[in-house]
Design an enzyme around this catalytic site. Structure first.
Site, PDB file in Angstrom:
ATOM      1  N   ASP A  96     -45.302 -45.893   5.094  1.00 24.66           N
ATOM      2  CA  ASP A  96     -45.986 -45.665   6.780  1.00 24.66           C
ATOM      3  C   ASP A  96     -46.245 -46.882   7.456  1.00 24.66           C
ATOM      4  O   ASP A  96     -46.246 -47.976   6.725  1.00 24.66           O
ATOM      5  CB  ASP A  96     -47.026 -44.438   6.808  1.00 24.66           C
ATOM      6  N   ASP A 261     -52.699 -37.527   1.929  1.00 22.13           N
ATOM      7  CA  ASP A 261     -53.341 -38.798   1.307  1.00 22.13           C
ATOM      8  C   ASP A 261     -54.672 -38.844   1.719  1.00 22.13           C
ATOM      9  O   ASP A 261     -55.003 -38.395   2.871  1.00 22.13           O
ATOM     10  CB  ASP A 261     -52.436 -40.028   1.707  1.00 22.13           C
ATOM     11  N   CYS A 369     -68.511 -37.101 -18.870  1.00 18.85           N
ATOM     12  CA  CYS A 369     -66.959 -37.362 -18.262  1.00 18.85           C
ATOM     13  C   CYS A 369     -66.115 -37.742 -19.442  1.00 18.85           C
ATOM     14  O   CYS A 369     -66.344 -38.688 -19.902  1.00 18.85           O
ATOM     15  CB  CYS A 369     -67.014 -38.170 -17.035  1.00 18.85           C
ATOM     16  N   CYS A 371     -63.043 -38.950 -18.835  1.00 19.65           N
ATOM     17  CA  CYS A 371     -61.885 -39.643 -18.346  1.00 19.65           C
ATOM     18  C   CYS A 371     -62.088 -41.159 -18.987  1.00 19.65           C
ATOM     19  O   CYS A 371     -63.173 -41.507 -19.607  1.00 19.65           O
ATOM     20  CB  CYS A 371     -62.012 -40.027 -16.776  1.00 19.65           C
ATOM     21  N   CYS A 374     -64.938 -43.668 -17.844  1.00 19.06           N
ATOM     22  CA  CYS A 374     -66.351 -43.436 -18.357  1.00 19.06           C
ATOM     23  C   CYS A 374     -66.434 -43.580 -19.867  1.00 19.06           C
ATOM     24  O   CYS A 374     -67.862 -44.077 -20.293  1.00 19.06           O
ATOM     25  CB  CYS A 374     -66.763 -41.985 -18.021  1.00 19.06           C
ATOM     26  N   HIS A 396     -62.517 -43.091 -11.435  1.00 16.81           N
ATOM     27  CA  HIS A 396     -62.990 -41.962 -11.849  1.00 16.81           C
ATOM     28  C   HIS A 396     -63.021 -40.987 -11.036  1.00 16.81           C
ATOM     29  O   HIS A 396     -62.838 -39.804 -11.131  1.00 16.81           O
ATOM     30  CB  HIS A 396     -64.447 -42.344 -12.431  1.00 16.81           C
TER      31      HIS A 396
HETATM   32 ZN   LIG Z   1     -64.990 -40.482 -15.694  1.00 17.31          ZN
END
Ligand SMILES: [Zn+2]
Length: 429
Positions: A96, A261, A369, A371, A374, A396
């Site tokens: 864009d 977005d 968490c 992820c 983390c 995260h």
């Molecule tokens: Zn995390």
């Protein structure tokens, strides 16, 4: 529903040592630093939104250096982002103009040809037409018939210009045939957005981006989209530019929204005063332990003789040590809160985050968490301190946000407790 992450060249340095706070001397930024899609094994978004205003403007809104721009031109956007053959599967790239970067100008600084050239050169999947944002929103202007209302001329002109440019853009894009063209609807009320969408459908657009809605409250956004949906052709998909409201995502889908977005999961990690760390059911404030050396406000106080440098350094070091000990289960929460509070009196006198710190330390959300951020950072992810930690906390947040998005979309009937996104989005230029 696809989530596009707006690009602002947010990368992290994998060589950064969080204990010593040093980097590898061999690090080469463009080769070694990692994007969010290179950190997580599982998908955390569906594509990138890349703005011409960010890539091509030197200085001001531009984020790309000269060599980066040359690499972008040579390799195209997908290779530049190392997204070809990515383990997540396809990542789509939407281009864009980055209309927020010129919202104050009378007219957009780019011609249709320049923007088409940018999309073709970058080998984008999707390209958004040239638009000019209308920031005012006033449904009362719809009380009188369209065209006879009290809408200021400048606002009417912005909509007319956006539609004129969209027509020209579609003709040129259809000649190029290298990306899917998306028309932008700008408006100031439900009826004016519906008018713009109708006009874009008539031109032949089947993918329409709704712009200028970042500052809109959720109920107004829902109302506007429901009116747009009433005139939407069934084969036309919508994209929300710069905005999402997770709690209404199922409604949005029923209105034809196929994508959006948003930078807010990322940027709130360090731009928001309170909401910095997402979890599936609530958010937390990150723990401020600023670097004495890098903190402008603190340096000013030291120079003015209000704070002794060695006191500040000692308080900072104590916070870091206590946090590490707390994370290892070797220190009680109370003494950590005390150390943080003592340092806060030095770096942010007048602030009092004792309660929120007590809360986040009691919950230790980073321990729950799974992820990649983390798992590898531990307690460092909750420290509001320097770009390497703050940006990773943003990554995260994107990860948590995406999981919540998918969960919410998969359970349209049984509404789960979801993370509340801000009523108003984060404006970033
Ligand atoms: Zn995390």
């Amino acid at each position: 529903m696809d989530y596009f992450l707006p690009d602002s060249q947010d990368l992290v340095d994998p060589s950064f040592d969080f204990t010593k706070e040093t980097r590898s001397p061999d690090r080469i930024r463009h080769r070694d630093d990692r994007y969010a899609h290179e950190i997580f094994k599982g998908r955390a978004f569906d594509g990138f939104l890349v703005s011409k205003g960010i890539v091509d403007s030197s200085g001001g809104t531009g984020r790309y250096t000269g060599p980066q721009r040359r690499r972008f031109d040579r390799d195209g956007v997908k290779r530049f982002f190392r997204a070809i053959g990515h383990p997540w599967g396809k990542l789509r790239f939407m281009g864009d103009c980055g209309a927020f970067t010129y919202v104050k100008e009378d007219v957009p600084p780019f011609s249709v040809d320049e923007v088409i050239e940018f999309y073709v050169r970058g080998r984008f999947d999707l390209g958004v037409s040239v638009d000019h944002i209308i920031l005012d929103y006033n449904p009362e202007w719809d009380a009188r018939p369209f065209g006879q209302s009290g809408v200021p001329q400048e606002i009417l002109d912005r909509q007319t210009l956006t539609l004129t440019l969209a027509k020209e853009f579609l003709e040129r894009a259809n000649q190029e045939k290298s990306f899917i063209p998306m028309g932008v609807a700008q408006g100031w009320s439900p009826a004016s957005y519906a008018h713009a969408v109708k006009a874009l459908q008539k031109m032949g657009y089947t993918y329409i981006a709704i712009g200028g809605v970042v500052p809109l409250k959720t109920d107004k956004l829902v109302h506007m989209l429901s009116e747009v949906n009433a005139i939407r052709k069934r084969n036309v998909k919508l994209h929300l530019l710069g905005v999402t409201r997770l709690e209404k995502i199922v409604d949005f889908r029923s209105f034809g929204v196929a994508s959006f977005d948003s930078t807010s999961p990322l940027r709130r990690a360090w731009l928001d005063a309170k909401v910095n760390y997402y979890t599936p059911d609530r958010t937390y404030t990150a723990i401020r332990v600023p670097q004495v050396d890098g903190n402008v406000r603190l340096q000013k106080r030291i120079r003015a003789g209000e704070v002794k440098q060695e006191h500040a350094l000692a308080a900072e070091a104590k916070c870091l040590r206590y946090m590490a000990e707390f994370d290892a289960g070797k220190r009680a929460e109370r003494s950590v809160v005390q150390a943080l509070s003592d340092y806060e009196k030095i770096h942010d006198p007048g602030g009092d985050r004792t309660e929120v710190y007590r809360e986040v330390l009691a919950a230790r959300p980073w321990k729950d968490c799974s992820c990649e951020v983390c798992k590898s950072l531990g307690h460092h992810v909750i420290l509001f301190r320097g770009a390497e930690r703050n940006r990773r906390r943003g990554f995260h947040n994107i990860h948590v946000f995406y999981q919540q998005l998918k969960l919410e979309l998969a359970r349209p009937k049984r509404r789960v407790q979801v993370l509340r996104e801000p009523e108003q989005g984060v404006l970033t230029i």
